[in-house]
Design a protein around this motif. Structure first.
Motif, short mmCIF file in Angstrom:
data_model
loop_
_atom_site.label_atom_id
_atom_site.label_comp_id
_atom_site.label_asym_id
_atom_site.label_seq_id
_atom_site.Cartn_x
_atom_site.Cartn_y
_atom_site.Cartn_z
N HIS A 107 0.55 -5.37 9.50
CA HIS A 107 0.03 -5.44 10.87
C HIS A 107 -0.54 -6.83 11.15
O HIS A 107 -1.75 -7.06 11.12
N CYS A 108 0.34 -7.78 11.43
CA CYS A 108 -0.03 -9.18 11.59
C CYS A 108 0.79 -9.77 12.73
O CYS A 108 2.00 -9.47 12.81
N PHE A 166 -8.13 -3.04 5.83
CA PHE A 166 -7.94 -1.84 5.02
C PHE A 166 -6.51 -1.34 5.16
O PHE A 166 -5.74 -1.82 6.00
N VAL A 167 -6.18 -0.37 4.33
CA VAL A 167 -4.85 0.22 4.32
C VAL A 167 -4.96 1.66 4.83
O VAL A 167 -5.71 2.47 4.27
N TYR A 225 -3.98 -3.36 7.70
CA TYR A 225 -4.67 -3.95 8.85
C TYR A 225 -5.52 -5.14 8.42
O TYR A 225 -6.16 -5.12 7.36
N PRO A 226 -5.58 -6.18 9.25
CA PRO A 226 -6.47 -7.31 8.96
C PRO A 226 -7.92 -6.95 9.18
O PRO A 226 -8.24 -5.95 9.85
N ALA A 234 -2.36 -9.98 1.89
CA ALA A 234 -2.40 -8.79 1.06
C ALA A 234 -2.70 -9.17 -0.39
O ALA A 234 -1.97 -9.98 -0.98
N ASP A 235 -3.75 -8.60 -0.94
CA ASP A 235 -4.12 -8.82 -2.34
C ASP A 235 -3.57 -7.63 -3.13
O ASP A 235 -4.25 -6.62 -3.31
#
Length: 529
Positions: free
Chosen positions: A519-520, A6-7, A39-40, A526-527
């Motif tokens: 955040h990776c 999510f963002v 965030y993943p 990212a879509d």
């Protein structure tokens, strides 16, 4: 159920955000009301019975392929190729996916009475793997059965006797691959698909190819025309590999593809804070962060590298697909996207990328300055579908110490590339035109690649080209915490702190710019709508 990615819109209650800086990390407080953090997703559950899933995939393949048992017979030549040490990142705990799949294939080959079996590490232009790395990927049983008899090979993209030219694509691209693989009755290729760029026709058409073939798609034009290497349908790199792969199939090479996917459980429990959301850190997480950063500050660069390079990820297999290459890759890509895609609304003016300790080309090695550029602008920048996170003309801010340090065994041509080529020009087109052929054909670099553990002489060029799309798209690249002369040699601007970098970025994108922190790791894609 694992929570999706999510963002997060940053407000006054948002804690400082963990940001990688190579062999270390920091906590960065982002400007409120104009910053967001991508965030993943949390790790998916692994397959409850990976070996049973492999059996199912081999016996019920996708596409128009027969089950592997029907393809095996006495007297045939069987070659099993597999991904090299560049995947996955970090390396996974034993048993590796490659070991599981290869053992299952070998068991069936033995049952069918196949005696002529050879394993080949698909190196392309990468360095040769060490015995320890091969044992880790394949397992001791497979290594001990094949290596002493000379039946465990490493692809040599410069061996004139070990390559065969299969023809030209309709675009005039040479297709030249490993002779043993091409002349086998069956080629089984075993993948680990960490990201959606991996696998498909890229496995054979790149992993088992010669420089003569690779130069057709590892070049500035192809990289600039690829709108995300992770989005197959907008990637000229993939288009070229698909043309080559289809020619390989048309020439009579029978490929049985096996692709596996992983969740994004990238760090062991003692480093679990690295993949948790900061406001959810427990007292134990905070203590682990403080202890780890304290130890890293006290340790030498060499010691810190060795600590991080020893990390083994507790990845779990989430999927295994076998059969015809394109049908397999379609299923694999869907599984990768299920774990990694994060919906992101709109682009940003400034993107922040904390660079971790490892990329595909410094496993058990040093992240030299050229690899820093490649990791930031070639890989993390391209982890998107649709549009880049940062708008055209925007700014990328990378976090990495960027030391002027090179592994002399693994990266000899990188040293000369940095000292000679980048001292003359940072323009990828001019670099390609003026210097590539000399490095690619240099006999000393060729010797080190073929007999030692060195990357091919042309490899640093390709790493520079890997960032060509990002360099053309961005208005400025800033490196926080990097060695200033080294950063400037790369063609970027150094900054001491994030605040300094944002002030420098405002000269390009204006004041009050929007900011996105990527955040990776763990890996996300990212879509961007």
């Amino acid at each position: 159920m694992p929570r999706p990615g999510f963002v997060l819109e940053v407000d006054r209650s948002t804690p400082p955000i963990l940001t990688w800086r190579g062999d270390g990390f920091s906590l960065e407080r982002l400007p409120v009301e104009r910053s967001r953090v991508i965030y993943p997703a949390e790790p998916e559950a692994g397959l409850p019975d990976p070996d049973g899933a492999i059996d199912e995939a081999l016996d019920h393949p996708l596409g128009d392929s027969e089950p592997i048992g029907a393809l095996l017979r006495p007297g045939m030549r069987l070659t099993i190729a597999f991904d090299d040490v560049s995947l996955p990142l970090p390396p996974m705990r034993r048993p590796d996916n490659r070991q599981r799949v290869i053992e299952a294939v070998l068991d069936r080959a033995a049952t069918a009475g196949v005696d002529d079996v050879v394993l080949v590490a698909a190196l392309a232009l990468h360095r040769r793997m060490t015995e320890a790395e091969l044992r880790h990927a394949l397992g001791d049983r497979v290594y001990d059965a094949f290596a002493p008899e000379g039946r465990l090979l490493q692809h040599d993209a410069e061996d004139p006797d070990g390559l065969v030219h299969l023809g030209l694509t309709d675009r005039g691209e040479d297709v030249e691959i490993n002779r043993r693989a091409a002349e086998s009755d069956l080629l089984v290729y075993v993948n680990i698909n960490l990201v959606s760029m991996d696998g498909g026709h890229k496995s054979v058409a790149t992993g088992l190819a010669s420089y003569r073939s690779l130069r057709h798609h590892h070049n500035v034009r192809t990289m600039r025309q690829s709108r995300s290497f992770m989005d197959q349908h907008h990637s000229e790199l993939h288009s070229a590999n698909w043309r080559m792969g289809r020619l390989i199939a048309a020439s009579g090479v029978k490929v049985f593809q096996v692709e596996t996917t992983l969740n994004n459980d990238a760090f062991p429990s003692q480093l679990g804070f690295l993949q948790r959301r900061e406001w959810e850190w427990t007292a134990r997480d905070r203590a682990a962060y403080l202890a780890t950063t304290g130890a890293l500050r006290a340790g030498s660069d060499r010691l810190n590298r060795s600590v991080f390079q020893s990390v083994k990820a507790p990845y779990a297999m989430t999927g295994v697909f076998a059969g015809e290459v394109e049908a397999v890759h379609a299923a694999t890509t869907e599984a990768v996207f299920r774990q990694q895609l994060v919906p992101v609304e709109g682009q940003t003016d400034v993107a922040l990328f904390g660079l971790p300790h490892v990329c595909p080309y410094n496993v058990h090695s040093i992240m030299n300055p050229i690899l820093v550029m490649c990791m930031g602008l070639g890989y993390l920048f391209n982890l998107y579908r649709g549009r880049p996170i940062v708008r055209e003309g925007g700014v990328a801010i990378l976090f990495h110490p960027t030391p002027r340090a090179f592994h002399p065994v693994h990266h000899p041509s990188y040293i000369d590339f940095f000292e000679e080529v980048l001292a003359d020009t940072t323009d990828p087109v001019q670099i390609e035109k003026t210097y590539e052929e000399r490095f690619a054909t240099d006999e000393w670099y060729r010797h080190l690649y073929r007999t030692g553990h060195a990357y091919h002489g042309v490899h640093p060029f390709y790493m520079r080209y890997w960032g060509a799309h990002a360099l053309e798209h961005l208005g400025r690249v800033i490196v926080v915490g990097g060695d200033p002369p080294t950063v400037r040699r790369l063609g970027f601007l150094p900054a001491s702190t994030l605040d300094d970098a944002l002030e420098m970025a405002s000269d390009v994108v204006g004041p009050g710019s929007t900011i996105s922190h990527f955040h990776c790791p763990p890996v996300l894609m990212a879509d961007v709508s």
